[in-house]
Design a protein around this motif. Sequence first.
Motif, mmCIF file in Angstrom:
data_model
loop_
_atom_site.group_PDB
_atom_site.id
_atom_site.type_symbol
_atom_site.label_atom_id
_atom_site.label_comp_id
_atom_site.label_asym_id
_atom_site.label_seq_id
_atom_site.Cartn_x
_atom_site.Cartn_y
_atom_site.Cartn_z
ATOM 1 N N TRP A 112 0.822 -1.233 -0.066
ATOM 2 C CA TRP A 112 -0.126 -0.010 0.171
ATOM 3 C C TRP A 112 0.926 1.217 0.127
ATOM 4 O O TRP A 112 1.586 1.494 0.663
ATOM 5 C CB TRP A 112 -0.895 0.190 1.328
ATOM 6 C CG TRP A 112 -1.962 -1.230 1.172
ATOM 7 C CD1 TRP A 112 -1.568 -2.417 1.453
ATOM 8 C CD2 TRP A 112 -3.249 -0.909 0.749
ATOM 9 N NE1 TRP A 112 -2.803 -3.149 1.330
ATOM 10 C CE2 TRP A 112 -4.010 -2.303 0.927
ATOM 11 C CE3 TRP A 112 -4.029 0.016 0.193
ATOM 12 C CZ2 TRP A 112 -5.182 -2.544 0.474
ATOM 13 C CZ3 TRP A 112 -5.400 -0.240 -0.119
ATOM 14 C CH2 TRP A 112 -6.079 -1.458 0.052
ATOM 15 N N PRO A 113 0.902 2.246 -0.958
ATOM 16 C CA PRO A 113 1.549 3.371 -1.012
ATOM 17 C C PRO A 113 1.046 4.210 -0.125
ATOM 18 O O PRO A 113 1.993 5.095 0.458
ATOM 19 C CB PRO A 113 1.271 3.922 -2.508
ATOM 20 C CG PRO A 113 -0.031 3.366 -2.946
ATOM 21 C CD PRO A 113 -0.134 2.035 -2.313
ATOM 22 N N VAL A 114 -0.016 4.288 0.565
ATOM 23 C CA VAL A 114 -0.567 5.112 1.558
ATOM 24 C C VAL A 114 -1.535 4.201 2.409
ATOM 25 O O VAL A 114 -2.012 3.465 1.884
ATOM 26 C CB VAL A 114 -1.211 6.759 1.210
ATOM 27 C CG1 VAL A 114 -0.117 7.343 0.357
ATOM 28 C CG2 VAL A 114 -2.479 6.063 0.072
ATOM 29 N N PRO A 115 -1.722 4.717 3.410
ATOM 30 C CA PRO A 115 -3.189 4.090 4.356
ATOM 31 C C PRO A 115 -4.351 4.243 3.840
ATOM 32 O O PRO A 115 -4.920 5.192 4.421
ATOM 33 C CB PRO A 115 -2.613 4.228 5.817
ATOM 34 C CG PRO A 115 -1.941 5.710 5.574
ATOM 35 C CD PRO A 115 -1.380 5.664 4.339
ATOM 36 N N TYR A 116 -4.858 3.586 2.835
ATOM 37 C CA TYR A 116 -6.176 3.841 2.398
ATOM 38 C C TYR A 116 -7.221 3.727 3.166
ATOM 39 O O TYR A 116 -8.410 4.385 3.513
ATOM 40 C CB TYR A 116 -6.328 3.288 0.967
ATOM 41 C CG TYR A 116 -5.932 3.862 -0.223
ATOM 42 C CD1 TYR A 116 -6.553 4.951 -0.887
ATOM 43 C CD2 TYR A 116 -4.629 3.471 -0.637
ATOM 44 C CE1 TYR A 116 -5.966 5.577 -1.952
ATOM 45 C CE2 TYR A 116 -4.228 4.198 -1.888
ATOM 46 C CZ TYR A 116 -4.907 5.218 -2.492
ATOM 47 O OH TYR A 116 -4.397 5.984 -3.514
ATOM 48 N N TRP A 117 -7.172 2.807 4.271
ATOM 49 C CA TRP A 117 -7.987 2.762 5.381
ATOM 50 C C TRP A 117 -8.330 4.115 5.898
ATOM 51 O O TRP A 117 -9.439 4.476 6.508
ATOM 52 C CB TRP A 117 -7.560 1.740 6.302
ATOM 53 C CG TRP A 117 -6.223 1.520 6.961
ATOM 54 C CD1 TRP A 117 -5.460 2.145 7.845
ATOM 55 C CD2 TRP A 117 -5.243 0.711 5.904
ATOM 56 N NE1 TRP A 117 -4.050 1.711 7.552
ATOM 57 C CE2 TRP A 117 -4.013 1.028 6.596
ATOM 58 C CE3 TRP A 117 -5.131 0.159 4.694
ATOM 59 C CZ2 TRP A 117 -2.760 0.426 6.039
ATOM 60 C CZ3 TRP A 117 -4.022 -0.478 4.225
ATOM 61 C CH2 TRP A 117 -2.870 -0.316 4.953
ATOM 62 N N ASP A 118 -7.424 4.799 6.268
ATOM 63 C CA ASP A 118 -7.207 6.199 7.228
ATOM 64 C C ASP A 118 -7.743 7.089 6.037
ATOM 65 O O ASP A 118 -8.575 7.884 6.237
ATOM 66 C CB ASP A 118 -5.959 6.700 7.584
ATOM 67 C CG ASP A 118 -5.273 5.968 8.592
ATOM 68 O OD1 ASP A 118 -6.434 5.004 9.333
ATOM 69 O OD2 ASP A 118 -4.188 5.822 8.952
ATOM 70 N N VAL A 119 -7.328 7.001 4.938
ATOM 71 C CA VAL A 119 -7.690 8.034 3.699
ATOM 72 C C VAL A 119 -9.259 7.898 3.534
ATOM 73 O O VAL A 119 -10.063 8.980 3.589
ATOM 74 C CB VAL A 119 -7.275 7.822 2.355
ATOM 75 C CG1 VAL A 119 -7.769 8.542 1.403
ATOM 76 C CG2 VAL A 119 -5.830 8.135 2.471
ATOM 77 N N ASP A 120 -9.977 6.651 3.311
ATOM 78 C CA ASP A 120 -11.245 6.492 3.343
ATOM 79 C C ASP A 120 -11.994 7.067 4.629
ATOM 80 O O ASP A 120 -13.255 7.620 4.306
ATOM 81 C CB ASP A 120 -11.502 4.891 3.121
ATOM 82 C CG ASP A 120 -10.936 4.584 1.686
ATOM 83 O OD1 ASP A 120 -10.677 5.226 0.928
ATOM 84 O OD2 ASP A 120 -11.068 3.362 1.396
ATOM 85 N N ALA A 121 -11.817 6.737 5.682
ATOM 86 C CA ALA A 121 -12.281 7.239 6.883
ATOM 87 C C ALA A 121 -12.362 8.822 6.864
ATOM 88 O O ALA A 121 -13.085 9.242 7.572
ATOM 89 C CB ALA A 121 -11.625 6.594 8.102
ATOM 90 N N GLY A 122 -11.187 9.442 6.577
ATOM 91 C CA GLY A 122 -11.125 10.678 6.423
ATOM 92 C C GLY A 122 -12.296 11.245 5.560
ATOM 93 O O GLY A 122 -12.961 12.189 5.704
ATOM 94 N N MET A 123 -12.468 10.725 4.423
ATOM 95 C CA MET A 123 -13.254 11.143 3.408
ATOM 96 C C MET A 123 -14.724 10.899 3.911
ATOM 97 O O MET A 123 -15.582 11.772 3.735
ATOM 98 C CB MET A 123 -13.132 10.535 2.010
ATOM 99 C CG MET A 123 -11.738 10.766 1.272
ATOM 100 S SD MET A 123 -12.011 10.214 -0.350
ATOM 101 C CE MET A 123 -11.381 8.395 -0.101
ATOM 102 N N ALA A 124 -15.016 9.898 4.624
ATOM 103 C CA ALA A 124 -16.344 9.793 5.289
ATOM 104 C C ALA A 124 -16.515 10.762 6.237
ATOM 105 O O ALA A 124 -17.522 11.323 6.418
ATOM 106 C CB ALA A 124 -16.380 8.208 6.092
ATOM 107 N N ALA A 125 -15.368 11.072 7.064
ATOM 108 C CA ALA A 125 -15.530 12.412 7.768
ATOM 109 C C ALA A 125 -16.069 13.604 7.096
ATOM 110 O O ALA A 125 -16.756 14.359 7.673
ATOM 111 C CB ALA A 125 -14.234 12.649 8.690
#
Length: 204
Positions: A112-125
């Motif tokens: 994973w080049p970046v932690p998409y689990w955090d990216v996606d949760a951030g977009m939900a926020a």
Amino acid sequence: MEFADVVRRRRMVRDYDPDRPVPPEVRDRLLEHATRAPSAGFTQGWAFLVLESAADRELFWSVTASEGAPDAWLTRMRRAPLLVVPLSSKDAYLDRYAEPDKGWTDREEARWPVPYWDVDAGMAALLILLTAVDEGLGACLFGVPAERVDGFRAAFGVPPSHRPVGVVSVGYPGADDRRSPSLRRGRRSLDEVVHRGRWLTPGP
């Protein structure tokens, strides 16, 4: 409200009317819209801890805030009648991308080049923040101090598989309309942040 108006009006609100709770149907729309955020592999590895009772909110602040008398920021923020904590699950993404349709055969995090689990949760926020504006509410995204995450987990039974990527306070704006001193920095122009075709260093 037009979408462009929602975007322009979005700002971090740090004071709330403690006598006006967020209606349940509005709270549910905030959360429903959050689940419409994009997610890698349609993993949807997020979770949302909703704190709206006085007892839950008081517990949250007691385990995440510094000891001593609250400062002006905390005094105002504690008036928010609703707190939503978006949580991300790395395991959900590692599991999802080890499924046959993704072509990976292991759960190697280094892929994973970046932690998409955090990216996606951030977009939900962000969708919660935008929905709050559309509903005539104020909202603010802030973080749980790193040294207090363990206490937060223990207080609310959050499993090790999930970590808070922030907290969204929501409510009707209060009387104190002060803005963050950081806004004095001004908004950067498109010329400063957009690079077309190749990276160009802005001139002096």
